[in-house]
Design an enzyme around this catalytic site. Structure first.
Site, PDB file in Angstrom:
ATOM      1  N   ASP A 381      -1.968   3.583  -4.012  1.00  0.00           N
ATOM      2  CA  ASP A 381      -1.231   2.401  -4.150  1.00  0.00           C
ATOM      3  C   ASP A 381      -0.182   1.949  -2.964  1.00  0.00           C
ATOM      4  O   ASP A 381       0.231   0.947  -3.250  1.00  0.00           O
ATOM      5  CB  ASP A 381      -0.338   2.756  -5.346  1.00  0.00           C
ATOM      6  CG  ASP A 381       0.253   1.309  -6.044  1.00  0.00           C
ATOM      7  OD1 ASP A 381      -0.648   0.088  -5.797  1.00  0.00           O
ATOM      8  OD2 ASP A 381       1.432   1.277  -6.568  1.00  0.00           O
ATOM      9  N   HIS A 587       6.605   4.127  -2.154  1.00  0.00           N
ATOM     10  CA  HIS A 587       5.952   3.006  -1.884  1.00  0.00           C
ATOM     11  C   HIS A 587       6.454   1.624  -2.762  1.00  0.00           C
ATOM     12  O   HIS A 587       5.732   0.795  -2.340  1.00  0.00           O
ATOM     13  CB  HIS A 587       4.638   3.117  -1.711  1.00  0.00           C
ATOM     14  CG  HIS A 587       3.918   3.248  -3.251  1.00  0.00           C
ATOM     15  ND1 HIS A 587       3.562   4.804  -3.730  1.00  0.00           N
ATOM     16  CD2 HIS A 587       3.673   2.519  -4.385  1.00  0.00           C
ATOM     17  CE1 HIS A 587       3.103   4.593  -4.813  1.00  0.00           C
ATOM     18  NE2 HIS A 587       3.056   3.323  -5.335  1.00  0.00           N
TER      19      HIS A 587
HETATM   20 ZN   LIG Z   1       2.650   2.409  -7.068  1.00  0.00          ZN
END
Ligand SMILES: [Zn+2]
Length: 1083
Positions: A381, A587
């Site tokens: 991701d 992130h």
């Molecule tokens: Zn994520």
């Protein structure tokens, strides 16, 4: 029932509706398959009794604390809240006689996330209430209820948030006043054969819908489903078996030998913080993973991968019994720790050393607790992947990389699925981007078919990875997914699918595939370009943390080697601090895409890091400089002070004289004050520290200036004859600034060259409309470049007049509500122009940039990345070039042509662009979601322009940008002792490099095993190098190690290093952009 001919080929779509109606909720639920899926459901007293205790405020108490509280009766329909509160239920379940001999489940739907605990304090299973696809509310009480069931007590810990925080997902700020309804608390037993038929039909129906009508298999699926509906009678459950027999016949047809092979792996992507704070993530991990442990017992073929050492460590600390169960399941191969890093980090902004630490911390955790490191770097991701990662991954003992995020690219479709990703230095990792384009797969035939349809490298590899299970907020696979998976293993019309360790997939590709294509350089993510700028203070503190820990490690290593009897290297504390810094590089945290709560937490974390680092630094300096008398004892005769240089090259810089010495220093120098300056603004006394050795120290005294005085040319500043503009000039350059703070001329005396493009300017402050397409905090969109205005109405005054530093003060109103002040400074000794900026920022969806348009022609600009640089185009020839309209850079960007260039340096900014000859630096944004307060308020940051003779490769831009971030340190010690012949600690550099100006010594630390110390260097410009590194610290031998500090070459005679023990010098050969880690053994 009579048999009638079906004409479904004439009315396929009507038949499809018929089947959908048969298996779904809706208006036909009282006569369709769903009507008999349950055998019996009971609720309320005496079957289920409920009591509740609400924890105060936003406390998340432990089980032991919660069970001791006073509970009150609770009832279905009651609401609990507000957001982020916790409520504990004590539940008594009593299985009635009607369930004897049957499988019984306890279902509790709190509308929110929850955890079931056993009465003796074992976390059993996580729950997700509500009606979404992630709904998971049932817990298997018994496989077979007996005649004499005793009442059972359970606890349910209700968390007032759902999988995606509180409120409207991510488009708006979080709602802090949500209440969740206790929807149900029931005992239920299913008609298991009906349930099985339901799963059969989910698979068959999706195949009928998803396979194209040209395929016979699509028609077979439709016919089978239709036949099942015809056979089934909801009032007569003896019809279930013949219906299932139709399904079995359909499932009998297997795929052929050339079928695509899908390697499936369960996972639940748990964002370490995002729409919830870290404290909730600790519980999310426990909820999600306990659920998976339950499923592993029921489905022995089930395999589940979990990443992020940090989350596993939290589990170990807060849920030790659950952690040890996970360790057991890891031994049997069902629970797979994966990923290699501490958190699934952002890969744009963390420094090279930060990325190294992500792996060092992650791999050590995996090795220590699961017996082996991970060979798969796992980032499904993260928002883009820097070009040094292949080398770092290799140096961390891993060799495979997984993601799917580039499927979100907004302009260009990434052209590969399985390929060799080649990094800056030529290192490569086998990379796979799941062609299903998801990490939250639902185990449907359609998704498996996408794994083939969207696979871009089928000519040489016929396999793919598939990640299934609810995620982002955790959750993970559900029972129905595993049921469907069983039915799809080898089924004609679908690719084959098996559950496997991802390593098995990569190894198979490695063994069977010869023609892998390569992709060189960064995996640029064509989205979320606002994440280089959002949450500016978080990024500033990350940068400062990285540098302060670097200093602490260096100084502690020196202190340790100087006086190991009185100084213990603070290894544990440094590990703790690095874990905190790495945590905030998650992130969604450092990119700025989390809720306000997360940044209040990260603020505290950085406070902790800075406070501890400051203390550690002082402890190390006390050892290094301990014998020198403190400054307070200084007499007028000894007015020197010590200046410390923690970069690896010699530096000359303007420094501030310690406050205690100011008056004495002034008296001593009044014979010639040209090398001293009292700042008008704050009274600080400045002087020059000349030729301070790299990794060394120097005493600065007035007399030390005798040599420099002769050639010294003061910097001058004046108001120009032209109205409203100002001239700053030193021996190198002459800079003209207008009343808006813009550079209208930047003239290099030696080169006789004007740098500002005709009719253009530098330091133009621009305010852009910043309304992205969807993702507020995440995105700057390309069209924002079409709508901006250059700010005017500035007011400039002269604030410092030299001789060392000349400064102008710019004041500017940016809008009705925001203001900027900027100190623009030129020193006597450099071509560099500094911009020290304060902004009071109160905007709504605006972006502030500073732009510089130079008279320089180049098709590429150079941007600093981790341990190196990347070049990106300055033109917009193709959509791939256009997509890079905003890019990430670290401490500098550079625009150079033959013979000359200009670099733009910064101390905390990451969003950059260069369009033709215009360089822009994104300073601030004003998104409103998911944090409604994002970046509102005070900001302080610096940037600088640094013109240089020669192209980038001939320049010292890397070093200059480093210096801009790591000032010389003035030490509050009195060097009078030195005048009596004592040696200055670090008067001789502790490390020196010669023979290669392109090599940077970045990190010095004690080895993790404490048997020596680690020195990490890198080649910074992209060329070969042969460097001589001399150490003054104890060193008996040296060898090359990887970033896990393991020897890279066991053969001592073939170590690639030439060690000259008498001079403690080692010759190190570098390839372009190579990262070299050396381990010096002290004895
Ligand atoms: Zn994520």
């Amino acid at each position: 029932m009579e048999h009638h001919t079906s004409y479904l080929q004439k009315h396929a779509s009507i038949t499809r509706s018929r089947i959908n109606n048969f298996i779904n909720d809706g208006q036909w639920r009282d006569v369709n398959l769903k009507s008999v899926i349950e055998y019996l459901r009971v609720s309320g007293e005496p079957h289920v009794s409920l009591e509740v205790w609400s924890a105060p405020g936003q406390d998340r108490p432990a089980f032991e604390h919660a069970v001791k509280q006073k509970y009150r009766p609770a009832h279905i329909g009651e609401t609990f809240g507000p957001s982020w509160t916790t409520h504990w239920f004590r539940v008594m379940v009593n299985i009635p006689r009607e369930f004897v001999g049957r499988r019984v489940r306890f279902e509790i739907d709190t509308g929110s996330e929850a955890m079931i605990w056993s009465a003796d304090g074992e976390p059993i299973m996580g729950l997700t209430g509500g009606g979404g696809r992630e709904r998971h509310v049932d817990y298997l009480l018994t496989e077979r209820a007996s005649e004499h069931e005793e009442p059972r007590q359970l606890y349910v810990e209700m968390a007032c948030n759902d999988l995606f925080g509180n409120g409207d997902y991510h488009q708006r700020p979080q709602d802090r006043s949500i209440y969740y309804r206790l929807n149900s608390a029931d005992l239920v037993s299913h008609n298991e054969p009906v349930l099985a038929l339901y799963y059969d039909l989910q698979v068959i129906n999706d195949m009928a819908n998803r396979i194209t009508e040209e395929s016979p298999r699509s028609w077979q699926a439709l016919a089978a489903a239709n036949a099942i509906v015809n056979v089934f009678e909801h009032t007569d459950l003896s019809t279930v078996e013949p219906a299932r027999e139709i399904a079995r016949q359909f499932f009998k047809a297997q795929g052929g030998d050339s079928n695509h092979q899908v390697y499936a792996i369960g996972n639940c992507h748990i964002d370490t913080a995002w729409l919830w704070p870290y404290a909730e993530t600790k519980r999310k991990a426990a909820r999600s993973w306990s659920t998976q442990l339950q499923l592993m017992d029921v489905y022995p073929e089930y395999k589940f991968a979990a990443s992020q050492g940090q989350q596993l460590e939290w589990l170990k600390e807060n849920y030790p019994s659950l952690f040890s169960k996970i360790q057991d399941k890891a031994k049997t191969g069902q629970f797979i720790p994966i990923g290699a890093t501490w958190v699934e980090c952002d890969c744009n902004m963390p420094s090279g050393e930060s990325l190294v630490r992500q792996f060092l911390l992650g791999q050590h955790f995996f090795k220590e607790h699961f017996g082996e490191i991970s060979d798969v770097f796992w980032l499904p991701d993260t928002f883009g992947y820097a070009s040094q990662l292949p080398q770092i991954v290799r140096l961390a003992g891993a060799k495979y990389f997984f993601t799917q995020k580039l499927s979100w690219n907004s302009m260009n479709r990434f052209p590969n699925t399985t390929f060799r990703w080649v990094g800056l230095d030529g290192s490569h990792v086998l990379t796979h981007m799941a062609p299903s384009n998801t990490y939250v797969g639902q185990c449907t035939p359609g998704e498996l078919m996408d794994s083939v349809k969207r696979h871009k490298d089928l000519s040489y590899t016929n396999e793919s990875l598939y990640l299934f299970g609810n995620g982002d907020g955790g959750g993970g696979p559900l029972r129905d997914m595993l049921e469907r998976m069983r039915r799809m293993e080898n089924l004609d019309g679908l690719p084959r699918v098996k559950q496997a360790h991802p390593r098995e997939f990569y190894e198979h590709v490695e063994q069977t595939t010869k023609d892998l294509v390569s992709w060189k350089g960064e995996l640029y993510f064509e989205l979320h370009r606002g994440t280089y700028t959002s949450q500016a203070n978080n990024k500033l503190w990350n940068r400062q943390s990285e540098f302060v820990l670097r200093d602490v490690e260096l100084l502690s290593t020196i202190a340790h080697s100087k006086d190991w009897q009185n100084f213990t290297y603070p290894a544990d504390e440094l590990t703790r601090l690095w874990k905190l810094v790495c945590l905030n590089q998650f992130h969604d945290v450092i990119p700025g895409s989390s809720i306000n709560m997360v940044y209040r937490d990260s603020d505290k974390i950085y406070e902790d890091v800075f406070a501890s680092a400051k203390n550690l630094r002082r402890c190390a300096l006390d050892i290094i400089y301990g014998e020198l008398p403190p400054l307070a004892n200084a007499t007028p005769e000894d007015t020197g002070f010590v200046v410390l240089n923690t970069t690896s090259w010699m530096r000359t810089s303007i420094v501030a004289v310690p406050a205690q010495l100011e008056s004495m220093y002034m008296r001593q120098t009044d014979v010639d004050s040209s090398l001293v300056q009292v700042c008008k603004g704050n009274g600080v006394v400045l002087t020059i520290a000349a030729n301070v050795p790299g990794y060394g120290a120097q005493v600065v005294t007035p007399s030390a200036h005798h040599n420099t005085r002769a050639q010294f040319v003061p910097v001058r500043v004046s108001a120009s004859e032209t109205h409203g503009s100002y001239v700053m000039e030193n021996r190198h350059v002459r800079v003209v600034i207008d009343s808006n703070g813009r550079i209208t001329s930047y003239y290099d005396h030696a080169e006789k060259r004007e740098l500002v493009a005709a009719g253009a300017a530098g330091n133009v402050l621009e305010l852009y409309d910043d309304v992205p397409d969807y993702w507020d905090a995440w995105d700057i969109e390309v069209y924002s470049l079409e709508k901006y205005r250059a700010l005017e109405g500035g007011d400039v005054t002269i604030s410092e007049e030299g001789p060392l530093v000349a400064s102008l003060q710019l004041r500017m109103r940016l809008s009705e509500s925001s203001t900027l002040t900027q100190k623009i400074s030129l020193s006597a000794i450099s071509t560099r122009l500094d911009f020290e900026t304060n902004v009071d920022w109160h905007e709504n969806r605006k972006c502030l940039k500073a732009s510089f348009t130079w008279d320089i022609v180049s098709d590429v600009a150079t941007y600093e990345t981790q341990f190196g640089v990347v070049q990106r185009p300055t033109h917009r020839n193709t959509s791939w070039d256009i997509a890079k309209f905003e890019v990430c850079a670290h401490k500098f960007t550079d625009l150079s042509e033959f013979g000359y260039g200009v670099a733009l340096l910064n101390d905390c900014k990451y969003g950059h662009a260069t369009l033709e000859n215009k360089m822009s630096l994104s300073l601030l944004r004003a998104p409103k979601a998911p944090d409604e307060h994002c970046d509102m308020g005070q900001h302080r940051f610096r940037y600088a322009v640094y013109p240089h003779v020669g192209s980038f490769n001939e320049s010292n831009v890397v070093q200059e940008a480093y210096q801009f971030n790591v000032p010389l340190q003035v030490l509050p010690v009195n060097p009078s002792a030195l005048l009596e012949g004592h040696e200055l600690p670090l008067g001789q550099p502790c490390f020196s490099i010669s023979g290669a100006r392109n090599v940077v010594l970045d990190t010095v630390k004690l080895a993790e095993d404490k048997s020596g110390y680690i020195v990490r260097l890198y080649e910074a410009y992209g060329g070969h190098a042969r460097a001589l590194l001399t150490t003054k610290l104890p060193a008996a031998s040296v060898h090359k190690v990887n970033i896990l500090e393991k020897r890279m070459c066991e053969d001592a005679n073939n170590s690639e290093l030439c060690w000259l023990s008498h001079s403690k010098t080692v010759e190190v050969v570098f390839k372009p952009f190579e990262i070299v880690t050396l381990k010096f053994i002290s004895n």
